[in-house]
Design an enzyme around this catalytic site. Sequence first.
Site, PDB file in Angstrom:
ATOM      1  CE1 TYR A   1      -3.585  -2.362   5.940  1.00 54.57           C
ATOM      2  CE2 TYR A   1      -3.206  -0.059   5.360  1.00 54.57           C
ATOM      3  CZ  TYR A   1      -3.405  -1.376   4.972  1.00 54.57           C
ATOM      4  OH  TYR A   1      -3.416  -1.713   3.645  1.00 54.57           O
TER       5      TYR A   1
ATOM      6  CB  THR B   1      -0.903  -0.011   1.260  1.00 50.20           C
ATOM      7  OG1 THR B   1      -1.496   1.273   1.430  1.00 50.20           O
ATOM      8  CG2 THR B   1      -0.117  -0.325   2.535  1.00 50.20           C
ATOM      9  CG  ASP B   2      -1.191   4.959  -0.943  1.00 48.59           C
ATOM     10  OD1 ASP B   2      -1.680   4.375   0.049  1.00 48.59           O
ATOM     11  OD2 ASP B   2      -1.855   5.750  -1.652  1.00 48.59           O
ATOM     12  CD  GLU B   3      -3.174   3.772   4.595  1.00 50.38           C
ATOM     13  OE1 GLU B   3      -2.904   3.672   5.799  1.00 50.38           O
ATOM     14  OE2 GLU B   3      -4.338   3.839   4.154  1.00 50.38           O
TER      15      GLU B   3
ATOM     16  CE  LYS C   1      -0.367  -4.497   3.250  1.00 49.46           C
ATOM     17  NZ  LYS C   1      -0.834  -5.821   2.749  1.00 49.46           N
TER      18      LYS C   1
HETATM   19  P1  NAD Z   1     -10.257  -6.902   2.664  1.00 48.19           P
HETATM   20  O1  NAD Z   1     -10.250  -6.556   4.105  1.00 48.19           O
HETATM   21  O2  NAD Z   1     -11.459  -6.628   1.843  1.00 48.19           O
HETATM   22  O3  NAD Z   1      -9.928  -8.458   2.483  1.00 48.19           O
HETATM   23  C1  NAD Z   1      -8.947  -9.109   3.238  1.00 48.19           C
HETATM   24  C2  NAD Z   1      -9.131 -10.610   3.031  1.00 48.19           C
HETATM   25  O4  NAD Z   1      -8.087 -11.292   3.743  1.00 48.19           O
HETATM   26  C3  NAD Z   1     -10.457 -11.148   3.575  1.00 48.19           C
HETATM   27  O5  NAD Z   1     -11.035 -12.045   2.654  1.00 48.19           O
HETATM   28  C4  NAD Z   1     -10.046 -11.888   4.849  1.00 48.19           C
HETATM   29  O6  NAD Z   1     -10.901 -12.976   5.177  1.00 48.19           O
HETATM   30  C5  NAD Z   1      -8.654 -12.363   4.481  1.00 48.19           C
HETATM   31  N1  NAD Z   1      -7.812 -12.607   5.661  1.00 48.19           N
HETATM   32  C6  NAD Z   1      -7.628 -11.772   6.727  1.00 48.19           C
HETATM   33  N2  NAD Z   1      -6.798 -12.352   7.614  1.00 48.19           N
HETATM   34  C7  NAD Z   1      -6.436 -13.556   7.092  1.00 48.19           C
HETATM   35  C8  NAD Z   1      -5.584 -14.601   7.535  1.00 48.19           C
HETATM   36  N3  NAD Z   1      -4.944 -14.523   8.718  1.00 48.19           N
HETATM   37  N4  NAD Z   1      -5.445 -15.689   6.751  1.00 48.19           N
HETATM   38  C9  NAD Z   1      -6.089 -15.785   5.565  1.00 48.19           C
HETATM   39  N5  NAD Z   1      -6.923 -14.841   5.107  1.00 48.19           N
HETATM   40  C10 NAD Z   1      -7.085 -13.723   5.855  1.00 48.19           C
HETATM   41  O7  NAD Z   1      -8.974  -6.186   2.051  1.00 48.19           O
HETATM   42  P2  NAD Z   1      -8.766  -5.494   0.624  1.00 48.19           P
HETATM   43  O8  NAD Z   1      -9.225  -4.098   0.692  1.00 48.19           O
HETATM   44  O9  NAD Z   1      -9.278  -6.415  -0.424  1.00 48.19           O
HETATM   45  O10 NAD Z   1      -7.170  -5.471   0.583  1.00 48.19           O
HETATM   46  C11 NAD Z   1      -6.443  -6.602   0.086  1.00 48.19           C
HETATM   47  C12 NAD Z   1      -4.954  -6.305   0.179  1.00 48.19           C
HETATM   48  O11 NAD Z   1      -4.646  -5.133  -0.564  1.00 48.19           O
HETATM   49  C13 NAD Z   1      -4.472  -6.023   1.590  1.00 48.19           C
HETATM   50  O12 NAD Z   1      -3.205  -6.628   1.737  1.00 48.19           O
HETATM   51  C14 NAD Z   1      -4.347  -4.511   1.677  1.00 48.19           C
HETATM   52  O13 NAD Z   1      -3.352  -4.132   2.578  1.00 48.19           O
HETATM   53  C15 NAD Z   1      -3.956  -4.196   0.242  1.00 48.19           C
HETATM   54  N6  NAD Z   1      -4.347  -2.869  -0.256  1.00 48.19           N
HETATM   55  C16 NAD Z   1      -5.642  -2.452  -0.154  1.00 48.19           C
HETATM   56  C17 NAD Z   1      -6.023  -1.218  -0.715  1.00 48.19           C
HETATM   57  C18 NAD Z   1      -7.448  -0.718  -0.642  1.00 48.19           C
HETATM   58  O14 NAD Z   1      -7.692   0.421  -1.030  1.00 48.19           O
HETATM   59  N7  NAD Z   1      -8.406  -1.513  -0.210  1.00 48.19           N
HETATM   60  C19 NAD Z   1      -5.045  -0.414  -1.339  1.00 48.19           C
HETATM   61  C20 NAD Z   1      -3.720  -0.876  -1.401  1.00 48.19           C
HETATM   62  C21 NAD Z   1      -3.389  -2.109  -0.866  1.00 48.19           C
HETATM   63  O1  DAU Z   2      -4.139   4.086   0.499  1.00 47.71           O
HETATM   64  C1  DAU Z   2      -4.349   2.693   0.457  1.00 47.71           C
HETATM   65  C2  DAU Z   2      -5.171   2.297   1.651  1.00 47.71           C
HETATM   66  O2  DAU Z   2      -6.480   2.815   1.430  1.00 47.71           O
HETATM   67  C3  DAU Z   2      -5.216   0.797   1.884  1.00 47.71           C
HETATM   68  O3  DAU Z   2      -3.922   0.331   2.181  1.00 47.71           O
HETATM   69  C4  DAU Z   2      -6.177   0.450   3.017  1.00 47.71           C
HETATM   70  O4  DAU Z   2      -6.300  -0.952   3.127  1.00 47.71           O
HETATM   71  C5  DAU Z   2      -7.530   1.053   2.709  1.00 47.71           C
HETATM   72  O5  DAU Z   2      -8.408   0.828   3.796  1.00 47.71           O
HETATM   73  C6  DAU Z   2      -7.416   2.551   2.437  1.00 47.71           C
HETATM   74  O6  DAU Z   2      -7.055   3.281   3.637  1.00 47.71           O
HETATM   75  P1  DAU Z   2      -7.717   4.709   3.992  1.00 47.71           P
HETATM   76  O7  DAU Z   2      -7.603   4.917   5.442  1.00 47.71           O
HETATM   77  O8  DAU Z   2      -7.226   5.762   3.075  1.00 47.71           O
HETATM   78  O9  DAU Z   2      -9.245   4.362   3.534  1.00 47.71           O
HETATM   79  P2  DAU Z   2     -10.654   4.665   4.217  1.00 47.71           P
HETATM   80  O10 DAU Z   2     -11.686   4.278   3.208  1.00 47.71           O
HETATM   81  O11 DAU Z   2     -10.771   4.094   5.580  1.00 47.71           O
HETATM   82  O12 DAU Z   2     -10.647   6.243   4.353  1.00 47.71           O
HETATM   83  C7  DAU Z   2     -10.479   7.089   3.225  1.00 47.71           C
HETATM   84  C8  DAU Z   2     -10.531   8.528   3.711  1.00 47.71           C
HETATM   85  O13 DAU Z   2     -11.857   8.806   4.164  1.00 47.71           O
HETATM   86  C9  DAU Z   2      -9.618   8.805   4.892  1.00 47.71           C
HETATM   87  O14 DAU Z   2      -9.121  10.127   4.771  1.00 47.71           O
HETATM   88  C10 DAU Z   2     -10.557   8.726   6.104  1.00 47.71           C
HETATM   89  C11 DAU Z   2     -11.867   9.207   5.545  1.00 47.71           C
HETATM   90  N1  DAU Z   2     -13.097   8.620   6.157  1.00 47.71           N
HETATM   91  C12 DAU Z   2     -13.195   7.276   6.211  1.00 47.71           C
HETATM   92  C13 DAU Z   2     -14.305   6.687   6.770  1.00 47.71           C
HETATM   93  C14 DAU Z   2     -14.419   5.175   6.859  1.00 47.71           C
HETATM   94  C15 DAU Z   2     -14.100   9.447   6.627  1.00 47.71           C
HETATM   95  O15 DAU Z   2     -14.030  10.686   6.542  1.00 47.71           O
HETATM   96  N2  DAU Z   2     -15.212   8.872   7.190  1.00 47.71           N
HETATM   97  C16 DAU Z   2     -15.344   7.505   7.300  1.00 47.71           C
HETATM   98  O16 DAU Z   2     -16.372   7.040   7.843  1.00 47.71           O
END
Ligand code: NAD
Ligand code: DAU
Length: 342
Positions: A151, A126-128, A155
């Site tokens: 988090y 992730t970019d985080e 990562k």
């Molecule tokens: P998500 O929370 O929707 O899905 C996570 C999945 O992992 C779920 O199906 C869960 O059951 C499974 N899981 C959790 N713990 C586990 C374990 N111990 N063993 C096996 N399975 C397990 O997450 P997402 O948003 O689909 O993100 C997927 C990946 O991409 C993550 O690694 C996250 O860090 C990364 N990522 C997410 C975003 C985003 O914007 N959502 C952006 C960049 C990177």
């Molecule tokens: O940047 C990549 C990341 O993006 C991933 O690595 C993470 O898995 C994913 O959850 C996401 O993280 P963020 O914290 O950026 O996403 P989130 O959707 O939780 O929040 C996006 C923005 O919106 C952040 O500035 C917080 C704000 N927010 C979020 C929620 C849930 C609100 O203002 N209100 C809310 O209820």
Amino acid sequence: MHSLLVTGGAGFIGSNFIRYMLAAHPDLLIVNYDKLTYAGNLENLSGLENHPSYRFIRGDICDHETVARAMEEHSVDIIINFAAESHVDRSILGPAVFIETNVTGTTALLDAARKYGVVRFVQISTDEVYGSLGEEGTFSETTPLHPNSPYAASKTSADLFVLAYQHTFGVPAVITRCSNNYGPYQFPEKLIPLMIVNALNDRPLPVYGDGGNVRDWIYVEDHCRAIDVVLHHGVAGEVYNIGGGNEWNNIDIVKLILRELGKPESLITFVKDRPGHDRRYAMDSRKITRELDWKPAKTFEGGLRETVRWYLDHAEWWKRILSGAYEEYYRTMYVERERSFR
Ligand code: NAD
Ligand code: DAU
């Protein structure tokens, strides 16, 4: 025929990736390995149960024995690790499981990669890991790591183990670091689906702080296509940033969602900020564009409209989620916040 262990394949991005790969590469066997935590949902993969190139195994990535059985049973030669605890707010409530899954779990998979001599290990990061930006600038692959939330710290640790296993043991690993994804099957704890679902239920839309935090949004299918490219053509030991080149502040996204749904802006509620809230993310994805010829295809307005449509058309999917443990989570996370209006 390659056999891919896709961990976390029942989550948001993992399930979109499996659908994408089954369509793009019918010659691959996809083994979805998922613990099915609150975020894992086999409904995300409905219709694929009997697909000849798809298998599902319920298991924890921290569990060496179950991972080993999956590797042997399906002659796995590629691992793509999506499995993670993925929500920043939950990591603030309870970091321990983030260390367990994201760090210990990733190293367990790296041990399996070594033991079974995989030809490729892709870590979905992730970019985080880069921390927060001011008004100007972008994150490149050489930006120093500076994770701010539990988090992000977990990562980052996982990324460092991936690079250490590549360097020390020769595990042929690559890392992708992506910005904020949106699209179908995203769990309604994240900004875009939470706001859509709340608006549809005429519930307040809780915007943290002043709503001015900026994220770089990418449609999930563009991310999946980038992972496919890195899987096939990335160089071991390299990191590839993936971004949408699409910066939006939160309040503007929330207003756009309300406009799409024909709901009033009076639903917007400014609430207490997320502790340690990163102000701005923006990705420099020139490396993957230059070296692997990838760039995002979907416009944000188009992708958001399709996403809103998807949630309208799949109300049964999110209503089942809302009827479970979600309500308790929502109370814990938001009731106190909503009381403390800014
Ligand atoms: P998500 O929370 O929707 O899905 C996570 C999945 O992992 C779920 O199906 C869960 O059951 C499974 N899981 C959790 N713990 C586990 C374990 N111990 N063993 C096996 N399975 C397990 O997450 P997402 O948003 O689909 O993100 C997927 C990946 O991409 C993550 O690694 C996250 O860090 C990364 N990522 C997410 C975003 C985003 O914007 N959502 C952006 C960049 C990177
Ligand atoms: O940047 C990549 C990341 O993006 C991933 O690595 C993470 O898995 C994913 O959850 C996401 O993280 P963020 O914290 O950026 O996403 P989130 O959707 O939780 O929040 C996006 C923005 O919106 C952040 O500035 C917080 C704000 N927010 C979020 C929620 C849930 C609100 O203002 N209100 C809310 O209820």
